[in-house]
Write a protein that holds these residues in place. Structure first.
Motif, PDB file in Angstrom:
ATOM      1  N   PHE A  91      -9.260 -11.343 -27.765  1.00 47.07           N
ATOM      2  CA  PHE A  91      -8.499 -12.392 -28.439  1.00 47.07           C
ATOM      3  C   PHE A  91      -7.923 -11.845 -29.728  1.00 47.07           C
ATOM      4  N   PRO A  92      -6.652 -12.031 -30.039  1.00 45.73           N
ATOM      5  CA  PRO A  92      -5.630 -12.658 -29.182  1.00 45.73           C
ATOM      6  C   PRO A  92      -5.233 -11.742 -28.029  1.00 45.73           C
ATOM      7  N   ARG A  93      -4.735 -12.365 -26.974  1.00 48.96           N
ATOM      8  CA  ARG A  93      -4.355 -11.589 -25.788  1.00 48.96           C
ATOM      9  C   ARG A  93      -2.896 -11.158 -25.879  1.00 48.96           C
ATOM     10  N   PRO A  94      -2.643  -9.864 -25.638  1.00 50.92           N
ATOM     11  CA  PRO A  94      -1.235  -9.446 -25.622  1.00 50.92           C
ATOM     12  C   PRO A  94      -0.502 -10.033 -24.417  1.00 50.92           C
ATOM     13  N   LYS A  95       0.848 -10.070 -24.510  1.00 51.72           N
ATOM     14  CA  LYS A  95       1.618 -10.747 -23.460  1.00 51.72           C
ATOM     15  C   LYS A  95       1.697  -9.942 -22.175  1.00 51.72           C
ATOM     16  N   TYR A  96       1.359  -8.659 -22.281  1.00 50.40           N
ATOM     17  CA  TYR A  96       1.518  -7.810 -21.097  1.00 50.40           C
ATOM     18  C   TYR A  96       0.241  -7.633 -20.285  1.00 50.40           C
ATOM     19  N   MET A  97      -0.668  -8.631 -20.396  1.00 51.50           N
ATOM     20  CA  MET A  97      -1.906  -8.556 -19.610  1.00 51.50           C
ATOM     21  C   MET A  97      -1.590  -8.749 -18.124  1.00 51.50           C
ATOM     22  N   PRO A  98      -2.466  -8.235 -17.209  1.00 53.17           N
ATOM     23  CA  PRO A  98      -2.263  -8.490 -15.787  1.00 53.17           C
ATOM     24  C   PRO A  98      -2.094  -9.996 -15.533  1.00 53.17           C
TER      25      PRO A  98
ATOM     26  N   ASP B 284     -12.297 -13.088   1.863  1.00 58.54           N
ATOM     27  CA  ASP B 284     -12.481 -14.177   0.889  1.00 58.54           C
ATOM     28  C   ASP B 284     -11.290 -14.265  -0.077  1.00 58.54           C
ATOM     29  N   ASP B 285     -11.412 -13.706  -1.254  1.00 56.45           N
ATOM     30  CA  ASP B 285     -10.381 -13.925  -2.275  1.00 56.45           C
ATOM     31  C   ASP B 285      -9.039 -13.269  -1.940  1.00 56.45           C
ATOM     32  N   ILE B 286      -7.987 -13.776  -2.593  1.00 59.23           N
ATOM     33  CA  ILE B 286      -6.740 -13.029  -2.616  1.00 59.23           C
ATOM     34  C   ILE B 286      -6.907 -11.974  -3.716  1.00 59.23           C
ATOM     35  N   TYR B 287      -5.991 -11.021  -3.776  1.00 59.42           N
ATOM     36  CA  TYR B 287      -6.102  -9.979  -4.796  1.00 59.42           C
ATOM     37  C   TYR B 287      -6.060 -10.610  -6.204  1.00 59.42           C
ATOM     38  N   TYR B 288      -6.911 -10.134  -7.075  1.00 56.45           N
ATOM     39  CA  TYR B 288      -6.818 -10.544  -8.485  1.00 56.45           C
ATOM     40  C   TYR B 288      -7.281  -9.402  -9.358  1.00 56.45           C
ATOM     41  N   PHE B 289      -6.943  -9.473 -10.621  1.00 57.69           N
ATOM     42  CA  PHE B 289      -7.432  -8.493 -11.587  1.00 57.69           C
ATOM     43  C   PHE B 289      -8.305  -9.257 -12.560  1.00 57.69           C
TER      44      PHE B 289
ATOM     45  N   SER C 233      -4.094 -13.235 -16.544  1.00 55.00           N
ATOM     46  CA  SER C 233      -3.590 -14.485 -17.134  1.00 55.00           C
ATOM     47  C   SER C 233      -3.013 -15.391 -16.045  1.00 55.00           C
ATOM     48  N   GLY C 234      -3.834 -15.849 -15.149  1.00 52.22           N
ATOM     49  CA  GLY C 234      -3.364 -16.767 -14.110  1.00 52.22           C
ATOM     50  C   GLY C 234      -2.521 -16.085 -13.051  1.00 52.22           C
ATOM     51  N   HIS C 235      -2.284 -16.797 -11.963  1.00 52.63           N
ATOM     52  CA  HIS C 235      -1.469 -16.270 -10.871  1.00 52.63           C
ATOM     53  C   HIS C 235      -0.702 -17.453 -10.285  1.00 52.63           C
ATOM     54  N   ASP C 236       0.605 -17.427 -10.471  1.00 51.36           N
ATOM     55  CA  ASP C 236       1.433 -18.537  -9.986  1.00 51.36           C
ATOM     56  C   ASP C 236       2.222 -18.177  -8.740  1.00 51.36           C
ATOM     57  N   VAL C 237       2.416 -19.199  -7.914  1.00 49.39           N
ATOM     58  CA  VAL C 237       3.372 -19.082  -6.817  1.00 49.39           C
ATOM     59  C   VAL C 237       4.410 -20.180  -7.057  1.00 49.39           C
ATOM     60  N   GLU C 238       5.555 -20.075  -6.377  1.00 55.63           N
ATOM     61  CA  GLU C 238       6.523 -21.158  -6.545  1.00 55.63           C
ATOM     62  C   GLU C 238       6.937 -21.680  -5.190  1.00 55.63           C
ATOM     63  N   ALA C 239       7.193 -22.998  -5.163  1.00 55.35           N
ATOM     64  CA  ALA C 239       7.532 -23.643  -3.894  1.00 55.35           C
ATOM     65  C   ALA C 239       8.933 -23.235  -3.466  1.00 55.35           C
TER      66      ALA C 239
END
Ligand code: GDP
Length: 464
Positions: free
Chosen positions: A189-196, A385-390, A394-400
């Protein structure tokens, strides 16, 4: 290939995959409540659907080879990889090491090998973001008394230590300090903007053009730089690979059990893994003769290899367990266990396809490394089980990309363009997530969304 073509081809491929997840899962549910006659009919129907599915999937792969696309992809992958590798080399070889700003990463995190290596990868991303040379502090590393350089090549030929005091992380603003110690990702903290899962803006379009999962390509490049074996390690890997008869085609299966079961993951039988291996080979046999169905089996469960061999006589199982038995597997922090897990990850990454649980950092790491050694390996896996994550992402979004109306209380609605934070794919046609637009969480059909590529401003290394 133009951008739209690539996007539409990927959508079609994804829909085909989701169609298989959906049909196979629905049919097995129906089988559970049916009589023998219906069960038999469904089995015949599924055999035909499987055949059609494989052929359609092969058609998509053929589409990727026309007009020299395959050669183009390989060339572009190598070019882009060269750019990133040169930048990392530049970062790690400052003109004057004494005055260079450094980011220090301590390896001795109280967790397994995959977890420690993911900590290191995240350190390297932050180092790249801050333009600070990465220094690995591996003193007292439980896995290797000789530290990092006992296993891998040093991360720099000219600059691997720091002098003076270590300053704590206070954010990107701590640029005056010469040596900054990076905390574990959970307390950053604080987290830089370029985190996975962010990729750099200056390369994002190019990465997206060659890879359907840009972040794993990006992290694969950090793995490529970091995990260059020392000559001794390389020699021992090469010898063991030959001794075990590791040959292609081969599917890498990683079965994570022991301390992980019922704490961080559920138990999965060998049959659940082999279901996907069977499908892989059934498809491959449509286009080539497979003389031997080979599996590289990596596991921390010392009893699994004999079970797999007994149950699947038509397969050849190749495993490090054959020679190292379970030595060191239970004592997780010995050199023995290090060599076992390093070799397993290497063999998994060299496999043609991976079947595992992405809840395990061991398998996620193998998948990441696979992306740097093969040009188009985004889809060469099935996780149970899970989808890929690191970890710490900072979250993982999909869009419709298509609208959806909830059919019951378990589902969510969305409109085209809505962003949904994805929690997981149930591998049955449905995923779970939260519609950020409405704040509601629930299930939705996976084929109606596409991944969002997170892009962040990283330095552009114009001097390279
Ligand atoms: P995770 O717990 O599976 O997410 O991954 P970690 O790497 O953090 O911790 C697991 C530890 O268990 C590793 O460091 C290894 O010591 C051991 N381990 C887990 N899976 C395997 C495997 O497939 N092969 C070997 N050799 N060791 C494994």
């Amino acid at each position: 290939p133009n951008k739209e073509f690539v996007i539409f081809r990927r959508r079609a491929e994804k829909t085909l995959k989701e169609l298989w997840y959906f049909i196979s899962s629905e049919v097995s549910k129906i089988k559970k409540v049916s009589g023998e006659e219906v069960k038999d009919k469904l089995s015949v129907m599924m055999a035909t659907i499987e055949d059609m599915h494989h052929l359609l999937s092969i058609n998509f792969e053929d589409l990727k080879t026309i007009n020299g696309q395959h050669e183009w992809l390989e060339k572009e992958h190598n070019l882009l990889s060269d750019i990133v590798q040169k930048r990392l080399h530049f970062l790690q070889h400052p003109k004057d090491c004494n005055s260079a700003k450094k980011l220090v990463c301590q390896l001795n995190k109280g967790c397994g090998y995959g977890c420690q290596m993911h900590h290191l990868m995240y350190c390297f991303i932050v180092a790249y973001g801050l333009e600070r040379t990465l220094v690995i502090d591996s003193s007292g590393w439980r896995y290797s008394p000789k530290g990092w350089n006992g296993v891998f090549k040093p991360v720099s030929k000219t600059c691997t230590t720091y002098h003076g005091s270590l300053s704590p992380w206070i954010g990107e603003g701590s640029s005056k300090e010469q040596n900054v110690l990076l905390p574990i990702v959970d307390s950053l903290f604080p987290r830089p903007k370029y985190m996975p899962l962010a990729v750099p803006r200056d390369l994002a379009d190019k990465i997206h053009q060659i890879h359907s999962h840009p972040f794993v390509w990006w992290i694969g490049q950090f793995d490529k730089y970091l995990f260059r074996y020392s000559p001794e390690t390389q020699h021992s890997i090469d010898r063991k690979r030959e001794l075990l008869g590791f040959k292609k085609p081969i599917v890498g299966v990683q079965v994570r059990r022991t301390d992980k079961i019922n704490t961080e993951a559920a138990f999965h039988s060998i049959e659940e893994y082999m279901y996907w291996v069977d499908l892989y080979y059934n498809k491959l046999e449509k286009v080539q003769v497979v003389e031997k169905r080979r599996v590289y089996l990596a596991t921390d469960d010392g009893n699994l290899l004999p079970e797999a061999k007994m149950k699947y006589k038509n397969y050849e199982f190749i495993s490090d367990q054959e020679i190292s038995k379970s030595a060191g597997l239970n004592s997780r922090y010995t050199e023995n266990s290090l060599h076992g897990v390093v070799f397993d990850i290497q063999m998994l990454s060299e496999s043609d396809y991976l079947v595992c649980t992405f809840s395990s950092q061991v398998c996620r790491m193998a998948y990441e490394i696979m992306q740097s050694s093969q040009p188009d390996a985004a889809k060469k896996f099935q996780s149970l089980d899970d989808i890929y994550y690191f970890g710490g992402q900072s979250g993982h979004d999909v869009e419709a990309i298509y609208p959806h109306k909830a059919r019951d209380g378990s589902e969510i609605d969305f409109n085209v363009g809505d962003r949904i934070g994805i929690a997981g794919n149930h591998w049955d046609g449905y995923s779970k997530g939260i519609n950020h637009h409405q704040g509601k969480s629930g299930l939705f059909p996976s084929y109606k969304v596409q991944d969002v590529m997170e892009v962040a401003d990283f330095p552009t290394y114009d001097a390279v």
